[in-house]
Motif scaffolding. Structure first.
Motif, PDB file in Angstrom:
ATOM      1  N   LEU A   8      -2.168  11.569  -4.959  1.00 31.89           N
ATOM      2  CA  LEU A   8      -1.957  12.350  -6.175  1.00 31.89           C
ATOM      3  C   LEU A   8      -1.123  11.630  -7.233  1.00 31.89           C
ATOM      4  N   THR A   9      -0.317  10.644  -6.826  1.00 29.29           N
ATOM      5  CA  THR A   9       0.538   9.927  -7.774  1.00 29.29           C
ATOM      6  C   THR A   9       0.550   8.433  -7.425  1.00 29.29           C
ATOM      7  N   GLY A  10       0.970   7.625  -8.395  1.00 25.65           N
ATOM      8  CA  GLY A  10       1.127   6.201  -8.132  1.00 25.65           C
ATOM      9  C   GLY A  10      -0.146   5.404  -8.363  1.00 25.65           C
ATOM     10  N   SER A  11      -0.163   4.188  -7.827  1.00 23.27           N
ATOM     11  CA  SER A  11      -1.257   3.245  -8.042  1.00 23.27           C
ATOM     12  C   SER A  11      -2.530   3.683  -7.318  1.00 23.27           C
ATOM     13  N   ILE A  12      -3.610   3.830  -8.070  1.00 23.53           N
ATOM     14  CA  ILE A  12      -4.894   4.219  -7.473  1.00 23.53           C
ATOM     15  C   ILE A  12      -5.475   3.095  -6.611  1.00 23.53           C
ATOM     16  N   PRO A  13      -5.531   1.839  -7.104  1.00 24.05           N
ATOM     17  CA  PRO A  13      -6.074   0.771  -6.248  1.00 24.05           C
ATOM     18  C   PRO A  13      -5.307   0.628  -4.938  1.00 24.05           C
ATOM     19  N   LYS A  14      -4.000   0.706  -4.997  1.00 21.16           N
ATOM     20  CA  LYS A  14      -3.193   0.569  -3.789  1.00 21.16           C
ATOM     21  C   LYS A  14      -3.481   1.683  -2.796  1.00 21.16           C
ATOM     22  N   ALA A  15      -3.559   2.914  -3.295  1.00 18.98           N
ATOM     23  CA  ALA A  15      -3.821   4.066  -2.418  1.00 18.98           C
ATOM     24  C   ALA A  15      -5.220   3.981  -1.812  1.00 18.98           C
ATOM     25  N   LEU A  16      -6.207   3.597  -2.634  1.00 18.76           N
ATOM     26  CA  LEU A  16      -7.585   3.498  -2.144  1.00 18.76           C
ATOM     27  C   LEU A  16      -7.715   2.420  -1.079  1.00 18.76           C
ATOM     28  N   ALA A 294     -13.180   7.018   0.990  1.00 13.71           N
ATOM     29  CA  ALA A 294     -11.829   7.059   0.425  1.00 13.71           C
ATOM     30  C   ALA A 294     -11.836   7.750  -0.938  1.00 13.71           C
ATOM     31  N   VAL A 295     -12.839   7.422  -1.761  1.00 10.87           N
ATOM     32  CA  VAL A 295     -12.966   8.063  -3.076  1.00 10.87           C
ATOM     33  C   VAL A 295     -13.206   9.560  -2.915  1.00 10.87           C
ATOM     34  N   ALA A 296     -14.070   9.934  -1.953  1.00 11.45           N
ATOM     35  CA  ALA A 296     -14.346  11.355  -1.722  1.00 11.45           C
ATOM     36  C   ALA A 296     -13.076  12.101  -1.318  1.00 11.45           C
ATOM     37  N   ALA A 297     -12.311  11.536  -0.381  1.00 11.29           N
ATOM     38  CA  ALA A 297     -11.086  12.198   0.092  1.00 11.29           C
ATOM     39  C   ALA A 297     -10.020  12.249  -0.995  1.00 11.29           C
ATOM     40  N   MET A 298      -9.809  11.122  -1.680  1.00  8.93           N
ATOM     41  CA  MET A 298      -8.774  11.047  -2.705  1.00  8.93           C
ATOM     42  C   MET A 298      -9.122  11.919  -3.914  1.00  8.93           C
TER      43      MET A 298
END
Length: 452
Positions: A8-16, A294-298
């Motif tokens: 929900l917050t922070g870097s999208i590439p890192k989280a993905l 990962a995209v679906a879950a995020m």
């Protein structure tokens, strides 16, 4: 209830990337069940055994992907509820899914066992490989309860933002599968039947291990045996999102079976080559599938939290990462594809057929970098019907007919057959792009509802 705040917050590439890497490794290990089968059978058994495993595994993949479609539905629903901090809805979804998937396993297994011979005839297995195909399909069908079980557990964990646990489940099974394959196929010379027994046994261990993990570590939210019952509202929601995905996965993979039937008509060498190429491309496709999940879950978590703009950014980030991987792979397959085929077999005719097939078919990975990631985003928004429709249209209106047409070409036949995949995927990209524009203009971002 603990949720994955990095979604929900922070870097999208890192989280993905952090979420997708365990998913990718788990997918690769899971695919190794059948890939190791083909490798060991291809090197220590007959070409007929390799053809039997190749042909039957296409049907098993279609069934597994159909189950996986409903699993994705569960992941999205749990992700939306988790993002909205609706703990009781998460518990009820899990309890309903447990009963729903148990019924599904029974409904699929019984006809697969009863109609084994008829299914093998439909697959148009080469005459030399009919017995091996029947053996592999029957034994693997007997273990469908394990496939359904660990797919469900993995889907639940991913919905909660945990992609590491499913990796552990599959890792244990992969070790067992490699050892069992070597013992049964090489030492005891059991051929396709030995490979099937190794596969089913490893899947069973994976499922049992996952249940032990959940019992010891818990599920991350309040859950009791009283939550385990079939609730009509939650079943409806699982069907609404997971049903179209499941139907799409099954029918698209069924189209692969139809394509296999066409290729089987070209002889046992072409049949074996197609099987090897499919396994190679499925391994390379694992990063794309992982980032799609990962995209679906995020995205589902962000939609549940009321942040559709971040959900779209997740999609574009996923596409960018996958494109890099796909392009690098295509440099190898287009110019030196025979190196990859020779890993599985030393038969020169099989290697040549495989080289031609992977040279064109490999281009599909670039197209799928767009299609799969976009589908993951659409599914997270609840638009799984659209992903089903466009996939089926391009598959059955383009890919299957083109495969049949190209199979009539007598020179470099396998190369032209392979072209049908990237052509149909390119059409899917065009359809998805138009739909994405429509959604953005409408700013469609449904929030998760609580079933009645």
């Amino acid at each position: 209830m603990k949720r994955n705040e990095s979604f929900l917050t922070g870097s999208i590439p890192k989280a993905l990337i952090k979420f997708a890497i365990p998913l990718m490794l788990a997918n690769i290990l899971q695919l190794l069940y059948s890939t190791v089968d083909l490798y060991i059978v291809g090197n220590y058994a007959t070409t007929a055994d390799a053809s039997g495993v190749s042909t039957a595994s296409m049907m098993m993949t279609a069934i597994t992907m159909a189950v996986s479609g409903f699993t994705t539905g569960v992941t999205v629903i749990i992700g939306q509820f988790a993002g909205g901090k609706k703990e009781r809805d998460v518990s009820k979804t899990v309890g309903t899914a447990a009963i729903f998937f148990a019924i599904m396993a029974i409904v699929i297994t019984i006809p697969m066992l009863i109609f084994n011979h008829g299914l093998v005839n439909l697959l148009n297995a080469p005459a030399e490989a009919i017995t091996q195909t029947r053996q592999y399909l029957f034994i693997c069908s007997s273990g469908l309860i394990f496939i359904v079980g660990y797919n469900l557990v993995g889907g639940i964990m991913r919905g909660m933002g945990n992609s590491t646990a499913p990796l552990m489940f599959v890792a244990v099974a992969s070790v067992v599968n490699v050892i069992a394959d070597y013992v049964l196929v090489k030492i005891f010379s059991m051929g396709a039947a030995g490979a099937a027994i190794a596969t089913v046994g490893s899947q069973g261990i994976s499922f049992i291990f996952s249940l032990m993990y959940l019992k010891i570590r818990g599920v991350g939210f309040a859950f009791s045996r009283h939550d385990i019952r079939l609730r009509a509202g939650y079943v409806k929601k699982i069907f609404k999102i997971g049903g179209p995905i499941s139907l799409q996965e099954f029918l698209v993979n069924l189209s692969f079976v139809l394509i296999t039937m066409v290729i089987n008509g070209k002889g046992v060498e072409a049949s074996a080559a197609a099987g090897f190429v499919e396994k190679i491309l499925m391994i390379v496709c694992m990063p794309i599938l992982a980032f799609s999940s990962a995209v679906a879950a995020m995205s589902a978590n962000n939609i549940g939290a009321g942040n559709p703009a971040r959900a779209r950014k997740c999609m574009w980030t996923g596409i960018s990462i996958c494109l890099v991987i796909a392009v690098l792979f295509n440099i190898v397959t287009f110019f030196k594809g025979e190196i990859l085929i020779s890993i599985f077999t030393k038969d020169p005719l099989v290697i040549e057929n495989g080289r031609l097939y992977i040279k064109s078919y490999g281009l599909d990975q670039i197209m799928l970098s767009f299609v799969f990631i976009m589908n993951g985003y659409f599914n997270s928004c609840g638009h799984s019907v659209f992903t089903m429709v466009h996939s089926l249209i391009t598959t059955f209106a383009l890919r299957v007919p083109l495969t049949i047409i190209f199979s009539k070409i007598t020179v470099d036949t396998m190369f032209y057959i392979g072209c049908s995949a990237p052509i149909s995927s390119l059409a899917s990209i065009a359809i998805c792009a138009v739909y994405l524009i429509i959604l953005k203009k409408r700013e469609v971002s449904p929030l998760p509802d609580t079933p009645a």
